[in-house]
Scaffold this motif. Structure first.
Motif: not given
Ligand code: AMP
Length: 278
Positions: A89-114
């Motif tokens: 199966l291929l899942f090929a979403p549009n941007v609005s499916e993944i980030y609908p209007d109002g999307h405001s949560t971000r995942v941050n892995v501290q340290g390793l990401s900097q």
């Protein structure tokens, strides 16, 4: 191989497989597929009954000055390659499916990401961790496969899945290379014919750094040597060449622990990254 564009359709397929107690593997990609991506599909197929590939050029991991607009988009060819490799199966979403209007949560892995990549691409890993967390929660696979080509990204994703208690086994797959050693990458398409001849020097340099460290040279003193080699070959700015603890990506303190050489450098318009084990 069916292509679906919504989370609801994706979950419908997964639900049907789950009903029969069948396992699921996930292979996230941004498309522009090559043999490296297809090797991830093989790994997934070895671990799970069904394999889902995802195709999504994730805007949140590109800085405004980066190549989001020009990133290779070759969906039809990608579909063919994935189907031939036995993807279910291929899942090929549009941007609005993944980030609908109002999307405001971000995942941050501290340290390793900097550190390392994070020093030069400050929001990159937060974009990656956010989209991968979402894809894992959307599909809830048993395993998800990521390439060692993006070694720091693999470390960030393993940490994120562990910290958020996402019930998935994250599998790292070895880097697939061209015959001359250049790590396969969708961005290699940016190289001119002349640059393409120079590009394998990155792999040669980090392989030599690994050998020098194995012989007992100090990990901290390798950058200068490697940078000179890259510059002489025709590379532009060298963002980093670093020998780090393979698990924490911090400085090597204990010579008995596994270490990794990681590097990023510009060659013309392309920014190449690569890494090898010491
Ligand atoms: P990308 O489409 O570049 O975001 O990569 C999608 C996945 O393919 C990531 O897990 C990458 O680490 C992996 N990948 C990219 N290039 C290679 C390669 N040459 N060998 C193995 N895996 C790769």
């Amino acid at each position: 191989m069916e292509t679906v564009r919504t989370i609801a359709e994706l979950r419908q397929h997964v639900r049907a497989w789950r009903k029969n107690d069948e396992s699921v593997g996930l292979v996230p990609t941004m498309g522009g597929l090559h043999a490296g991506h297809l090797s991830l599909v093989s790994h997934s197929k070895a671990h799970a009954k069904h394999t889902i590939a995802t195709l999504f050029v994730n805007p949140s991991q590109f800085a405004p000055h980066e190549d989001f607009a020009t990133y290779p988009r070759t969906e039809e060819a990608d579909q063919r390659m994935l189907a031939e490799a036995g993807t279910d199966l291929l899942f090929a979403p549009n941007v609005s499916e993944i980030y609908p209007d109002g999307h405001s949560t971000r995942v941050n892995v501290q340290g390793l990401s900097q550190i390392l990549e994070g020093e030069f691409r400050p929001d990159f890993f937060s974009g990656v961790a956010t989209v991968v967390a979402k894809l894992l929660l959307q599909a809830l696979p048993d395993v998800a496969v990521f390439g060692e080509k993006d070694y720091q990204q693999l470390c960030v994703i393993k940490t994120m899945a562990r910290d958020l208690d996402i019930p998935v086994n994250i599998i790292g797959a070895e880097t697939i290379r061209e015959d001359d050693g250049l790590a396969m990458s969708s961005r290699n398409q940016y190289l001119t014919a002349e640059e393409r001849k120079i590009a394998p020097v990155l792999y040669a340099a980090i392989t030599q750094v690994a050998a020098r460290v194995r012989k007992g040279e100090s990990p901290a003193s390798q950058r200068t040597w490697a940078e000179a080699k890259l510059t002489k070959a025709g590379f532009g700015a060298v963002d980093y060449v670093a020998v780090r603890d393979a698990q924490t990506l911090g400085p090597v303190r204990d010579a008995s622990r596994p270490a990794r050489v990681l590097a990023a450098a510009y060659l013309g318009r392309a920014r190449l990254i690569d890494n090898v084990a010491v």
